[in-house]
Design an enzyme around this catalytic site. Structure first.
Site, PDB file in Angstrom:
ATOM      1  N   GLU A 234     -10.723  -9.475   1.030  1.00  0.00           N
ATOM      2  CA  GLU A 234     -11.595  -9.178   0.026  1.00  0.00           C
ATOM      3  C   GLU A 234     -12.321 -10.527  -0.299  1.00  0.00           C
ATOM      4  O   GLU A 234     -13.332 -10.380  -0.913  1.00  0.00           O
ATOM      5  CB  GLU A 234     -10.790  -8.866  -1.415  1.00  0.00           C
ATOM      6  CG  GLU A 234      -9.889  -7.485  -1.243  1.00  0.00           C
ATOM      7  CD  GLU A 234      -9.083  -7.188  -2.442  1.00  0.00           C
ATOM      8  OE1 GLU A 234      -9.775  -7.287  -3.430  1.00  0.00           O
ATOM      9  OE2 GLU A 234      -7.943  -7.161  -2.343  1.00  0.00           O
TER      10      GLU A 234
ATOM     11  N   ALA B 185       2.723  -2.269   4.541  1.00  0.00           N
ATOM     12  CA  ALA B 185       2.431  -1.376   5.496  1.00  0.00           C
ATOM     13  C   ALA B 185       1.957  -2.231   6.694  1.00  0.00           C
ATOM     14  O   ALA B 185       1.352  -3.265   6.630  1.00  0.00           O
ATOM     15  CB  ALA B 185       1.356  -0.616   5.057  1.00  0.00           C
TER      16      ALA B 185
ATOM     17  N   HIS C 253      -7.167   3.894   7.507  1.00  0.00           N
ATOM     18  CA  HIS C 253      -6.756   3.391   6.165  1.00  0.00           C
ATOM     19  C   HIS C 253      -6.049   4.640   5.487  1.00  0.00           C
ATOM     20  O   HIS C 253      -5.054   4.625   4.987  1.00  0.00           O
ATOM     21  CB  HIS C 253      -7.592   2.784   5.215  1.00  0.00           C
ATOM     22  CG  HIS C 253      -7.092   2.398   3.805  1.00  0.00           C
ATOM     23  ND1 HIS C 253      -6.137   1.500   4.017  1.00  0.00           N
ATOM     24  CD2 HIS C 253      -7.360   2.517   2.664  1.00  0.00           C
ATOM     25  CE1 HIS C 253      -5.692   1.194   2.803  1.00  0.00           C
ATOM     26  NE2 HIS C 253      -6.515   1.687   2.100  1.00  0.00           N
TER      27      HIS C 253
ATOM     28  N   ASN D 102       1.544   3.165  11.445  1.00  0.00           N
ATOM     29  CA  ASN D 102       0.994   3.547  12.628  1.00  0.00           C
ATOM     30  C   ASN D 102       1.273   2.632  13.924  1.00  0.00           C
ATOM     31  O   ASN D 102       1.793   1.555  13.791  1.00  0.00           O
ATOM     32  CB  ASN D 102      -0.546   3.306  12.615  1.00  0.00           C
ATOM     33  CG  ASN D 102      -0.893   1.858  12.244  1.00  0.00           C
ATOM     34  OD1 ASN D 102      -0.771   1.556  10.951  1.00  0.00           O
ATOM     35  ND2 ASN D 102      -1.377   1.152  13.018  1.00  0.00           N
TER      36      ASN D 102
ATOM     37  N   SER E 160       0.832  -1.358   0.107  1.00  0.00           N
ATOM     38  CA  SER E 160      -0.020  -0.028   0.007  1.00  0.00           C
ATOM     39  C   SER E 160       0.816   1.421   0.175  1.00  0.00           C
ATOM     40  O   SER E 160       1.513   1.396   0.804  1.00  0.00           O
ATOM     41  CB  SER E 160      -0.904   0.156   1.108  1.00  0.00           C
ATOM     42  OG  SER E 160      -1.656  -1.132   1.414  1.00  0.00           O
TER      43      SER E 160
ATOM     44  N   MET F 246      -2.020  -7.166   7.278  1.00  0.00           N
ATOM     45  CA  MET F 246      -2.826  -8.208   6.832  1.00  0.00           C
ATOM     46  C   MET F 246      -2.364  -8.638   5.268  1.00  0.00           C
ATOM     47  O   MET F 246      -3.349  -9.060   4.644  1.00  0.00           O
ATOM     48  CB  MET F 246      -4.214  -7.350   6.352  1.00  0.00           C
ATOM     49  CG  MET F 246      -4.589  -6.439   7.861  1.00  0.00           C
ATOM     50  SD  MET F 246      -6.234  -5.877   7.422  1.00  0.00           S
ATOM     51  CE  MET F 246      -6.269  -4.640   8.966  1.00  0.00           C
ATOM     52  N   SER F 247      -1.013  -8.872   5.165  1.00  0.00           N
ATOM     53  CA  SER F 247      -0.969  -9.402   4.059  1.00  0.00           C
ATOM     54  C   SER F 247       0.427 -10.224   4.269  1.00  0.00           C
ATOM     55  O   SER F 247       0.633 -10.918   5.148  1.00  0.00           O
ATOM     56  CB  SER F 247      -0.330  -8.134   2.864  1.00  0.00           C
ATOM     57  OG  SER F 247       0.799  -7.545   3.342  1.00  0.00           O
TER      58      SER F 247
ATOM     59  N   HIS G 221      -7.603  -0.037  -7.036  1.00  0.00           N
ATOM     60  CA  HIS G 221      -6.518  -1.008  -6.656  1.00  0.00           C
ATOM     61  C   HIS G 221      -6.117  -2.409  -7.407  1.00  0.00           C
ATOM     62  O   HIS G 221      -5.724  -3.141  -7.245  1.00  0.00           O
ATOM     63  CB  HIS G 221      -7.200  -1.549  -5.224  1.00  0.00           C
ATOM     64  CG  HIS G 221      -6.810  -1.000  -4.051  1.00  0.00           C
ATOM     65  ND1 HIS G 221      -5.833  -0.787  -3.253  1.00  0.00           N
ATOM     66  CD2 HIS G 221      -7.685   0.345  -3.760  1.00  0.00           C
ATOM     67  CE1 HIS G 221      -6.009   0.251  -2.346  1.00  0.00           C
ATOM     68  NE2 HIS G 221      -6.996   0.861  -2.599  1.00  0.00           N
TER      69      HIS G 221
HETATM   70  N1  HPA Z   1      -2.964  -3.360  11.760  1.00  0.00           N
HETATM   71  C1  HPA Z   1      -3.212  -4.186  10.727  1.00  0.00           C
HETATM   72  N2  HPA Z   1      -2.550  -4.042   9.590  1.00  0.00           N
HETATM   73  C2  HPA Z   1      -2.247  -2.703   9.323  1.00  0.00           C
HETATM   74  C3  HPA Z   1      -2.086  -2.006  10.387  1.00  0.00           C
HETATM   75  C4  HPA Z   1      -2.364  -2.540  11.558  1.00  0.00           C
HETATM   76  O1  HPA Z   1      -2.243  -1.582  12.779  1.00  0.00           O
HETATM   77  N3  HPA Z   1      -1.426  -0.900   9.766  1.00  0.00           N
HETATM   78  C5  HPA Z   1      -1.242  -1.201   8.606  1.00  0.00           C
HETATM   79  N4  HPA Z   1      -1.706  -2.164   8.452  1.00  0.00           N
END
Ligand code: HPA
Length: 282
Positions: free
Chosen positions: A94, A121, A255, A243, A34, A219-220, A65
């Protein structure tokens, strides 16, 4: 009724089309997460192929995307290397199965690459991994509840029970650290917890992940890495911390914020990639 094409047949069809459009096969490949897709503009003689053109390739249903594969030449550190980049990927949340999520990585591996770099990310769990940190993934926890290799095994692609002991190749990891040092970008180390999403974690889940040994959460990545190891291709990984994970600050997770921080950290990541990818090819 005709039987659905086998995984090998789907891979053969996709790789044939890629080689037909791009000529020489790539030596190394990277999956760009991302907000990190901009690196593709560094390739010379680049040929972009929308995923939708590739037979059997999963295409994100999320507007904007859709994603594409970009193959070209990277000139960096006085060396030339043929590179394939996946700009965008599909995610399990998805509705894709783990096997489908991993299909792109399998295509890259089937092109004969010598190494795969995965980027993503991630939320920072370890207290010293704040937003903007770049982290070399040293290992992962697959907590998605799925495995990319579920189902019949094609022995021609890899073993039924592949070893995951060196899933993130120590040799490539050392090259990644050398590349980061060369371009003066700090690169930390951490263990990535791959979760299903799409909701972000609760604070209690983050405390649990911390106890389990995770430094990062996202999540990847885990399915792509599992598939690459099935093919025997060495893997390196980098997370961009976008974050602090849930409960570690009072901020609300969105997001938009994740993408904004990823784009800001992209310049550092891109210089690391440019220094690393030529080193990753023999
Ligand atoms: N949690 C899960 N997936 C993410 C996060 C998160 O804090 N930040 C970016 N992808």
């Amino acid at each position: 009724m005709t039987a659905p094409p086998t995984l090998s047949a789907r891979l053969a069809a996709a790789t044939a089309l890629i080689l037909e459009r791009t000529g020489a096969p790539p030596q190394v490949a990277a999956i760009l997460g991302s907000g990190l897709g901009g690196f593709a503009s560094r390739l010379e003689d680049a040929v972009a192929i929308p995923y939708a053109d590739l037979p059997g390739f999963p295409v994100s249903r999320v507007e904007g995307h859709a994603g594409r594969l970009v193959v070209g030449t990277l000139r960096a550190s006085g060396r030339l290397v043929r590179v394939a980049l996946m700009q965008g990927r599909v995610h399990g949340y998805e509705g894709w199965s783990a096997g489908e999520v991993a299909f792109g990585a399998r295509v890259l591996c089937s092109l004969g690459i010598e190494g795969l770099l995965v980027t993503n990310a991630a939320g920072g769990i370890a207290p010293d991994l704040g937003p903007g940190s770049l982290v070399r993934i040293t290992d992962h926890l697959n907590l998605t509840g799925q495995n990319a290799l579920t189902g019949a095994n094609d022995q021609a692609l890899g073993p039924r029970f592949p070893d995951m002991g060196g899933a993130y190749d120590p040799g490539l990891g050392a090259l990644l650290e050398a590349a980061a040092a060369e371009v003066g970008v700090p690169l930390r180390r951490g263990v990535y917890a791959g979760v299903a999403g799409p909701s972000y974690e609760t604070p209690a889940e983050i405390r649990m992940l911390r106890m389990l040994g995770a430094d990062l959460v996202g999540m990847s990545t885990v399915h792509e890495v599992t598939a690459a190891r099935h093919h025997g291709v060495p893997v390196a990984g980098i997370s961009v911390v976008t974050n602090a994970a849930a409960g570690l600050t009072r901020a609300t997770l969105t997001h938009e914020e994740v993408q904004k921080v990823a784009s800001r950290a992209a310049a550092g990541l891109e210089s690391v990639l440019a220094a690393f990818l030529p080193r990753a090819a023999r």
